[in-house]
Every structure is written in C-alpha cells, then in structure tokens.
Design an enzyme around this catalytic site. Structure first.
Site, mmCIF file in Angstrom:
data_model
loop_
_atom_site.group_PDB
_atom_site.id
_atom_site.type_symbol
_atom_site.label_atom_id
_atom_site.label_comp_id
_atom_site.label_asym_id
_atom_site.label_seq_id
_atom_site.Cartn_x
_atom_site.Cartn_y
_atom_site.Cartn_z
ATOM 1 N N SER A 57 0.760 -1.167 0.101
ATOM 2 C CA SER A 57 -0.006 0.009 -0.050
ATOM 3 C C SER A 57 0.902 0.977 -0.054
ATOM 4 C CB SER A 57 -0.856 -0.025 1.311
ATOM 5 O OG SER A 57 -1.880 1.190 1.393
ATOM 6 N N ARG A 58 0.404 2.399 -0.365
ATOM 7 C CA ARG A 58 1.208 3.604 -0.232
ATOM 8 C C ARG A 58 1.582 3.888 1.106
ATOM 9 N NH1 ARG A 58 -2.929 7.432 -3.306
ATOM 10 N NH2 ARG A 58 -4.221 6.006 -2.096
ATOM 11 N N HIS A 106 -3.284 0.524 -13.879
ATOM 12 C CA HIS A 106 -2.791 -1.013 -13.975
ATOM 13 C C HIS A 106 -1.712 -1.373 -15.005
ATOM 14 C CE1 HIS A 106 -7.304 -2.413 -13.100
ATOM 15 N NE2 HIS A 106 -6.614 -2.092 -12.158
ATOM 16 N N LYS A 124 -10.111 -6.063 -13.402
ATOM 17 C CA LYS A 124 -10.843 -5.417 -14.495
ATOM 18 C C LYS A 124 -11.350 -3.837 -14.197
ATOM 19 C CE LYS A 124 -14.985 -5.269 -12.530
ATOM 20 N NZ LYS A 124 -15.613 -3.790 -12.342
ATOM 21 N N ASP A 205 -16.125 0.516 -15.091
ATOM 22 C CA ASP A 205 -16.048 -0.270 -13.766
ATOM 23 C C ASP A 205 -17.266 -1.165 -13.887
ATOM 24 O OD1 ASP A 205 -16.879 -0.033 -10.796
ATOM 25 O OD2 ASP A 205 -14.989 0.471 -11.074
#
Length: 356
Positions: A57-58, A106, A124, A205
């Site tokens: 994670s950041r 992505h 996706k 989305d």
C-alpha cells in the site's frame, strides 16, 4: 469489430471444489488494500495451495493493518521514494501478484510486475485502452509469464451454466440478449468511480458484467452503437450499448451509476429463453423456459465470496505452466478494450492515459 471470436468460455473445473489443491503452493502478493482486495484476500485464504505472502500500500500503516487482518506474511508501504508495490515486486518470495489498484494504474504496475518476473492477475478493467492492453500482453508473452484479467463472474457456477445452456442448443438459435447493471453511486470527484484520471465511469467499472452475457452467448459483435450521459468532469455516469451480429442477433446493454435497475439478463432463442435471478454478475438462479409452458429453475451455491473460482483458474494455469487461461484468454481482454475504445469515441469520453 471483427467477427465473433471462438473461445471455450466453459471451464473444465466447474464441477470441482475450487478450494482443493491442484498443485504446488503459490505465494501471492496483493497490490492495494481496498474493498476488492479485501474480498479477494478472504477467498485466497480458502485455497489449499495459496499462501498470502505479501501486501503493498502507499502507507506502511495501511499495509500493516491489512496484513494483520488477513494473515499476510509481509507488508510493504512507500519508503524513501520507493513505492510499496515496487518493494513487494522486489521480493523474490512472491510468485504471483493480484493488482487491485484503480484502472489507470494497471498498465504501469502490471508492466513492472512482469518485468520483475511475476505472474499477474489484474483487476478489470484490464487497462484504460486497447493500446495499453496490447503492450501488457506482448510483455507477458515475451517473458513467458501468466497474465489474466480478473473478470471473476466468468468463472462462477451460475454464469458457466448459463453459457452451457446457450451453447447446448436447448434455446435454439440465440437472437437477442438484454442485460443491465446499475446502482446510484454518491458523487465525489475524488472517488475512484468518478475520477477521470483513475478511469472512472460506468463503462470501465461495470459495463463488463452486462457485456459478459453477450460475449458468452453470441461472441464479439460486428457493430456497436452507444449512447451515454457524460458529466461535467468528462466521466460517463450511464451508458446504453446496442450490439449487432451478422446472424440476425442483437443485444441491448445498460450500465448506470445513477440508478438502481433489476440487474437481470435474458438470453432468447427461437426455442426458448433463460433469465438470471439475482445480480447478473453473480447469478444464483436461472429460469429456463422452452415452448409455451415448460419452465424450470436452477439454483447455484457459491463458495466464499465467489472469487475462489477465478483464483483456482489462475493457480491451476500457473501450476501447469500455462501463460494464459483458456477460459479467459488475453485476446478477449484486448478485444473488450477495443470495444470500449469504440464506445468512448461515440459518447465522448477520454482519459489522460489516452495521450501517452
């Protein structure tokens, strides 16, 4: 679009328990810690031959909390200018990564994973556009690594059964399909669903779910006609697609971030039809009608949250040395992005990544 692409669509593993081991244990790294990553982590834990090895994670604290909650062995956050995902990819213990970041990230992250020698399952929509998808596919094939888009619904028992019925001839020749998916998403310009820089909007989305019903029963279309509402930020909040086929078939699909819908799919042929009951991305019941009066309902149980089936497919393929899934081939992901590129051109949606 080109002529329909012949793909198996049906999994030979559909009658087996996806939790059962199919080979040597794989060590998974999860990139991002949002809601979908949490659901996938829970289902990964159900697989007998999967180890939740690392998460990134950041923020280090976010990665640590995720690791503690889901029993992940290592947690990587950003450190000294090095991204958490880069630190995870540098870990030789990681065999395969699941990428759960927003769409616009992505391409960068999957390419980095492939360059690091990792197999990849990417959430996706696969990428922002077809150009990015083609680059990732070339990279995976050039490095002999497994890559798959995480269209989880494609592997679910109810969806697999719908495709099987359509292919069996029981419904006769399929002439029309309808499918819808919608929910009112609270607007926020910084939300992943609404942020143009993240690839937000109904098309990338959620449109893949109605589209699955067309692709799994009729294949890719020859023509696509699209309308949609684009907000002041340049994000599509609703769209309607009409797909045309040379064999006297047509499809109507609706995706919306503005309103609820019945979330149903109908596949109609000259001998009968089937309808999904329950949300189209995870159908639990199928109603099959033939003739005028004959009707039956088939019911389906789902193990875990439903992601176990795609996770089993990825695991099985890697264990067998395959570089792509025969059920979810990379060409389908590429052609889906080409279709979406065409839709965006019609309704007037662009993303920053399109300029790269």
């Amino acid at each position: 679009m080109s002529a329909p692409i012949a793909t198996p669509w049906l999994s030979s593993q559909s009658d087996t328990d996806p939790r059962s081991a199919s080979g040597a244990t794989l060590r998974w790294g999860i990139i991002a810690t949002g809601g979908i990553a949490r659901s996938v982590a829970q289902d990964l834990a159900l697989l007998a031959d999967a180890e939740l090895y690392a998460v990134s994670s950041r923020e280090q604290a976010t990665a640590d909390a995720f690791a503690a909650t889901y029993g992940v062995g290592k947690a990587y956050g950003d450190d000294g200018g090095v991204h958490g995902y880069q630190r995870l990819l540098a870990d030789d213990g990681v065999d395969v990564v699941y990428v759960a970041t927003p769409h616009a990230q992505h391409h960068e992250i999957v390419l980095a994973a492939l360059n690091a020698g990792k197999h990849v399952l990417c959430e996706k929509a696969f990428t922002i556009n077809a150009r990015e998808a083609a680059e990732l596919i070339d990279a995976a094939r050039g490095r002999n690594l497994f890559l798959m888009e995480a269209v989880w619904s494609r592997f679910l028992p109810g969806m697999q059964r719908a495709f099987e019925i359509a292919a069996s001839g029981e419904l006769g020749d399929i002439h029309w399909v309808t499918a819808d998916l919608g929910f009112p998403a609270p607007y926020s310009p910084t939300s992943r669903l609404w942020a143009r820089q993240d690839g937000g909007g109904a098309l990338l989305d959620i449109a893949v779910y109605p589209l699955l019903w067309a692709l799994g029963t009729l294949g890719f279309p020859q023509t696509v006609s699209a309308t949609g509402f684009v907000n002041d930020d340049g994000v599509d909040s609703q769209n309607a697609l009409t797909l045309g086929y040379s064999h006297a078939a047509q499809v109507q699909l609706t995706s919306s971030l503005l309103s609820h819908g019945p979330r149903t799919a109908t596949v109609a042929g000259n001998r009968g039809y089937l309808q999904s009951v329950g949300s189209i991305n995870n159908p639990r019941h199928l109603v099959v009608a033939t003739g005028r009066d004959e009707r039956r309902t088939e019911e389906f149980d789902v193990i875990g949250k439903g992601y176990t089936y795609e996770l089993r497919e990825v695991t099985r393929c890697i264990q067998q040395g395959l570089t792509e899934s025969p059920v979810m081939p990379l060409e389908d992901s590429l052609n889906t992005m080409r279709l979406f590129d065409g839709v965006r051109a019609q309704i007037g949606v662009t993303y920053p990544n399109d300029k790269h």
